[in-house]
Design a protein around this motif. Structure first.
Motif, PDB file in Angstrom:
ATOM      1  N   GLY A   8       0.976  -1.284   0.185  1.00 52.13           N
ATOM      2  CA  GLY A   8       0.107   0.060  -0.076  1.00 52.13           C
ATOM      3  C   GLY A   8       0.658   1.246   0.068  1.00 52.13           C
ATOM      4  O   GLY A   8       1.892   1.322   0.579  1.00 52.13           O
ATOM      5  N   LEU A   9       0.502   1.859  -0.723  1.00 52.10           N
ATOM      6  CA  LEU A   9       1.074   3.390  -1.008  1.00 52.10           C
ATOM      7  C   LEU A   9       0.047   4.685  -0.699  1.00 52.10           C
ATOM      8  O   LEU A   9      -0.933   4.697  -1.408  1.00 52.10           O
ATOM      9  N   ALA A  10       0.247   5.541   0.449  1.00 48.39           N
ATOM     10  CA  ALA A  10      -0.182   6.657   0.614  1.00 48.39           C
ATOM     11  C   ALA A  10       0.253   7.905   0.391  1.00 48.39           C
ATOM     12  O   ALA A  10       1.601   8.257   0.466  1.00 48.39           O
ATOM     13  N   THR A  11      -0.588   8.731  -0.543  1.00 50.35           N
ATOM     14  CA  THR A  11       0.218  10.064  -1.131  1.00 50.35           C
ATOM     15  C   THR A  11      -0.830  11.021  -0.288  1.00 50.35           C
ATOM     16  O   THR A  11      -1.952  11.006   0.201  1.00 50.35           O
ATOM     17  N   VAL A  12      -0.047  11.948   0.174  1.00 46.31           N
ATOM     18  CA  VAL A  12      -0.547  13.106   0.844  1.00 46.31           C
ATOM     19  C   VAL A  12      -0.547  14.455   0.262  1.00 46.31           C
ATOM     20  O   VAL A  12       0.782  14.853  -0.151  1.00 46.31           O
ATOM     21  N   LEU A  13      -1.495  15.312  -0.302  1.00 50.37           N
ATOM     22  CA  LEU A  13      -1.436  16.471  -0.958  1.00 50.37           C
ATOM     23  C   LEU A  13      -2.018  17.680  -0.113  1.00 50.37           C
ATOM     24  O   LEU A  13      -3.200  17.343   0.461  1.00 50.37           O
ATOM     25  N   MET A  14      -1.179  18.396   0.485  1.00 45.91           N
ATOM     26  CA  MET A  14      -1.541  19.906   0.873  1.00 45.91           C
ATOM     27  C   MET A  14      -1.440  20.799   0.248  1.00 45.91           C
ATOM     28  O   MET A  14      -0.359  21.858   0.419  1.00 45.91           O
ATOM     29  N   HIS A  41       2.387   0.746   3.508  1.00 45.69           N
ATOM     30  CA  HIS A  41       3.894   0.468   3.448  1.00 45.69           C
ATOM     31  C   HIS A  41       5.033   1.464   2.933  1.00 45.69           C
ATOM     32  O   HIS A  41       6.180   1.587   3.062  1.00 45.69           O
ATOM     33  N   GLY A  42       4.333   2.293   2.373  1.00 46.21           N
ATOM     34  CA  GLY A  42       4.963   3.646   1.785  1.00 46.21           C
ATOM     35  C   GLY A  42       3.949   4.957   1.781  1.00 46.21           C
ATOM     36  O   GLY A  42       2.915   4.740   1.684  1.00 46.21           O
ATOM     37  N   ILE A  43       4.861   5.968   2.300  1.00 49.19           N
ATOM     38  CA  ILE A  43       3.860   7.296   2.339  1.00 49.19           C
ATOM     39  C   ILE A  43       5.059   8.350   1.500  1.00 49.19           C
ATOM     40  O   ILE A  43       6.263   8.600   1.620  1.00 49.19           O
ATOM     41  N   LEU A  44       4.042   9.047   0.920  1.00 49.25           N
ATOM     42  CA  LEU A  44       4.663  10.174  -0.108  1.00 49.25           C
ATOM     43  C   LEU A  44       3.903  11.532   0.265  1.00 49.25           C
ATOM     44  O   LEU A  44       2.764  11.441   0.057  1.00 49.25           O
ATOM     45  N   VAL A  45       4.694  12.567   0.690  1.00 49.81           N
ATOM     46  CA  VAL A  45       4.019  13.786   1.134  1.00 49.81           C
ATOM     47  C   VAL A  45       4.329  14.579  -0.325  1.00 49.81           C
ATOM     48  O   VAL A  45       5.634  14.984  -0.321  1.00 49.81           O
ATOM     49  N   GLN A  46       3.478  14.841  -1.019  1.00 46.89           N
ATOM     50  CA  GLN A  46       3.734  15.834  -2.332  1.00 46.89           C
ATOM     51  C   GLN A  46       4.327  16.900  -1.991  1.00 46.89           C
ATOM     52  O   GLN A  46       3.625  17.901  -1.300  1.00 46.89           O
ATOM     53  N   LEU A  47       5.470  17.507  -2.712  1.00 43.41           N
ATOM     54  CA  LEU A  47       6.019  18.759  -2.252  1.00 43.41           C
ATOM     55  C   LEU A  47       5.899  19.618  -3.469  1.00 43.41           C
ATOM     56  O   LEU A  47       5.916  18.909  -4.577  1.00 43.41           O
ATOM     57  N   PRO A  48       5.932  21.021  -3.345  1.00 42.56           N
ATOM     58  CA  PRO A  48       5.998  21.495  -1.992  1.00 42.56           C
ATOM     59  C   PRO A  48       4.988  21.565  -1.218  1.00 42.56           C
ATOM     60  O   PRO A  48       3.564  21.500  -1.846  1.00 42.56           O
ATOM     61  N   ASP A  56      -2.325  23.241  -6.053  1.00 43.24           N
ATOM     62  CA  ASP A  56      -1.249  23.517  -7.106  1.00 43.24           C
ATOM     63  C   ASP A  56      -1.836  22.380  -8.229  1.00 43.24           C
ATOM     64  O   ASP A  56      -1.697  21.177  -7.883  1.00 43.24           O
ATOM     65  N   ALA A  57      -2.155  22.931  -9.429  1.00 42.20           N
ATOM     66  CA  ALA A  57      -2.665  21.867 -10.397  1.00 42.20           C
ATOM     67  C   ALA A  57      -1.657  20.885 -10.829  1.00 42.20           C
ATOM     68  O   ALA A  57      -2.106  19.640 -11.089  1.00 42.20           O
ATOM     69  N   ALA A  58      -0.559  21.241 -10.944  1.00 42.11           N
ATOM     70  CA  ALA A  58       0.642  20.185 -11.367  1.00 42.11           C
ATOM     71  C   ALA A  58       0.847  19.288 -10.201  1.00 42.11           C
ATOM     72  O   ALA A  58       0.939  18.035 -10.486  1.00 42.11           O
ATOM     73  N   SER A  59       0.586  19.614  -9.040  1.00 39.77           N
ATOM     74  CA  SER A  59       0.905  18.540  -7.700  1.00 39.77           C
ATOM     75  C   SER A  59      -0.328  17.855  -7.967  1.00 39.77           C
ATOM     76  O   SER A  59      -0.090  16.592  -7.588  1.00 39.77           O
ATOM     77  N   GLU A  60      -1.570  18.263  -8.125  1.00 41.75           N
ATOM     78  CA  GLU A  60      -2.631  17.444  -8.108  1.00 41.75           C
ATOM     79  C   GLU A  60      -2.445  16.374  -9.334  1.00 41.75           C
ATOM     80  O   GLU A  60      -3.020  15.214  -9.153  1.00 41.75           O
ATOM     81  N   THR A  61      -2.229  16.942 -10.698  1.00 44.13           N
ATOM     82  CA  THR A  61      -2.066  15.815 -11.482  1.00 44.13           C
ATOM     83  C   THR A  61      -1.101  14.831 -11.215  1.00 44.13           C
ATOM     84  O   THR A  61      -1.190  13.421 -11.515  1.00 44.13           O
ATOM     85  N   TYR A  62       0.055  15.311 -10.606  1.00 42.89           N
ATOM     86  CA  TYR A  62       1.096  14.323 -10.159  1.00 42.89           C
ATOM     87  C   TYR A  62       0.685  13.067  -9.504  1.00 42.89           C
ATOM     88  O   TYR A  62       0.946  12.058  -9.547  1.00 42.89           O
ATOM     89  N   VAL A  63       0.164  13.671  -8.409  1.00 44.58           N
ATOM     90  CA  VAL A  63      -0.399  12.616  -7.406  1.00 44.58           C
ATOM     91  C   VAL A  63      -1.648  11.690  -8.153  1.00 44.58           C
ATOM     92  O   VAL A  63      -1.522  10.551  -7.812  1.00 44.58           O
ATOM     93  N   SER A  64      -2.421  12.302  -8.781  1.00 43.70           N
ATOM     94  CA  SER A  64      -3.385  11.361  -9.538  1.00 43.70           C
ATOM     95  C   SER A  64      -2.617  10.415 -10.351  1.00 43.70           C
ATOM     96  O   SER A  64      -3.150   9.160 -10.553  1.00 43.70           O
ATOM     97  N   MET A  65      -1.444  10.684 -11.224  1.00 45.61           N
ATOM     98  CA  MET A  65      -0.843   9.853 -11.965  1.00 45.61           C
ATOM     99  C   MET A  65      -0.069   8.689 -11.262  1.00 45.61           C
ATOM    100  O   MET A  65      -0.141   7.578 -11.651  1.00 45.61           O
ATOM    101  N   LYS A  66       0.471   9.076 -10.079  1.00 46.70           N
ATOM    102  CA  LYS A  66       1.000   8.200  -9.004  1.00 46.70           C
ATOM    103  C   LYS A  66      -0.165   6.928  -8.629  1.00 46.70           C
ATOM    104  O   LYS A  66       0.200   5.979  -8.658  1.00 46.70           O
ATOM    105  N   VAL A  74      -4.795  11.214   0.785  1.00 50.61           N
ATOM    106  CA  VAL A  74      -5.237  11.986   1.729  1.00 50.61           C
ATOM    107  C   VAL A  74      -5.066  13.428   1.242  1.00 50.61           C
ATOM    108  O   VAL A  74      -4.057  13.801   0.786  1.00 50.61           O
ATOM    109  N   GLU A  75      -6.156  14.173   1.177  1.00 46.02           N
ATOM    110  CA  GLU A  75      -6.138  15.675   0.638  1.00 46.02           C
ATOM    111  C   GLU A  75      -6.311  16.558   2.239  1.00 46.02           C
ATOM    112  O   GLU A  75      -7.351  16.320   2.969  1.00 46.02           O
ATOM    113  N   ILE A  76      -5.513  17.339   2.452  1.00 49.02           N
ATOM    114  CA  ILE A  76      -5.327  18.388   3.547  1.00 49.02           C
ATOM    115  C   ILE A  76      -5.645  19.803   2.979  1.00 49.02           C
ATOM    116  O   ILE A  76      -5.077  20.125   1.823  1.00 49.02           O
ATOM    117  N   ASP A  77      -6.615  20.553   3.609  1.00 43.73           N
ATOM    118  CA  ASP A  77      -6.573  22.106   2.881  1.00 43.73           C
ATOM    119  C   ASP A  77      -5.350  22.761   3.383  1.00 43.73           C
ATOM    120  O   ASP A  77      -4.735  22.594   4.481  1.00 43.73           O
TER     121      ASP A  77
END
Length: 297
Positions: free
Chosen positions: A33-39, A91-98, A42-52, A66-69
């Motif tokens: 399982g991979l968890a992505t976190v988006l705070m 098993h994996g956590i990725l917080v989308q930067l920046p 930014d449209a590019a970050s949203e697109t990148y996370v959806s691709m992942k 998980v999306e955070i305001d």
């Protein structure tokens, strides 16, 4: 003729291999399982996370998003990371930067469980990389290594120049190239925007990895004929296109491709590999957590 290094094709091979490793885990009763976190909004970050997340679905990894305001307090992000650290199905956590300015990026990276840090940015994992005992190699530099391997580019004894010194690409890339073992044993120089006489450094390089974040910073006149050129950069520049911009790398592709022996395009070179190696690291993390040998090193 300059050989164009096809990152899309190599990434497809990596994903197919990862899917086979997922099956090994499933036989052991484990679903990675991979968890992505988006705070961010930014449209590019949203697109990148959806691709992942789509990549995860393709190979059989369970995606948790998980999306955070972006205006929420930093404590909400930190608490989310703590919760994901405690979940057995993650098993994996990725917080989308920046992340937003009011959030401490270093604290974010250090808060992730090192055994779930599939980006390889936690200080413990950075230290292990430098010591030659990597748990997870950062995705982009590892992807570059895979590209070089796929195209039979010899690193042993080669003169390599990394242009850029970021924690995400430049520094780990240099560390991978100098390590003993396959994909390493290169004599490696790290340059950057303040390097004196960059042309002299590049003119002797058998391998150039451009990751300075500066559009078309490296051009063909700087390169040794026959060099392998890996362009990590992806930059928006104004252009008379429907979108009003074009994507270019840190290398002037037109002039470099007249000199290089092999070169990555932008897009379609390193980018797909970064996403593929994230899947690789997630499956490796699941294997480590459940003591299943998935054959990934």
């Amino acid at each position: 003729m300059t050989e164009v290094i096809d990152g899309e094709a190599v990434a497809a091979d990596v994903r197919a291999d990862v899917a086979d490793r997922v099956e090994l885990l499933e036989h052991a009763g484990v679903t990675p399982g991979l968890a992505t976190v988006l705070m961010s909004d930014d449209a590019a970050s949203e697109t990148y996370v959806s691709m992942k997340q789509r990549d995860c679905e393709e190979v059989g990894i369970e995606g948790i998003h998980v999306e955070i305001d972006p205006d929420a307090p930093a404590s909400e992000l930190y608490g989310t990371i703590d919760d994901l650290n405690d979940r057995d199905d993650v098993h994996g956590i990725l917080v989308q930067l920046p992340v937003p300015e009011h959030v401490d990026t270093r604290q974010v990276l250090r808060r992730i469980d090192p055994e779930k840090d599939v980006d390889g940015f936690h200080p413990e994992n950075v230290g292990r990389l430098v010591a030659g005992d990597a748990r997870f190699k950062p995705c982009t530099p590892h992807g570059v290594q895979k590209l070089l391997e796929a195209y039979d580019v010899e690193t042993e004894g080669a003169d390599a120049v990394v242009v850029g010194r970021s924690d995400i690409v430049g520094k780990p890339m240099a560390n991978l190239l100098i390590q003993k073992g396959p994909g390493g044993n290169a004599t490696t120089t790290v340059c950057h925007s303040r390097t004196r006489d960059l042309e002299a450094k590049l003119s002797n390089a058998d391998i150039v990895v451009a990751a300075a974040g500066i559009p078309e910073f490296v051009d063909g006149s700087m390169l040794k004929p026959g060099a392998t050129v890996i362009d990590v950069g992806i930059n928006k520049v104004d252009a008379e296109t429907e979108k009003g911009y074009a994507l270019v790398g840190d290398v002037d592709y037109d002039s470099a491709s007249e000199v290089a022996g092999a070169i990555t395009p932008v897009p379609g070179g390193v980018g797909p590999m970064t996403r593929a190696m994230l899947l690789y690291n997630t499956v490796k993390a699941a294997g480590i957590r459940h003591d299943v040998d998935v054959g990934l090193r």
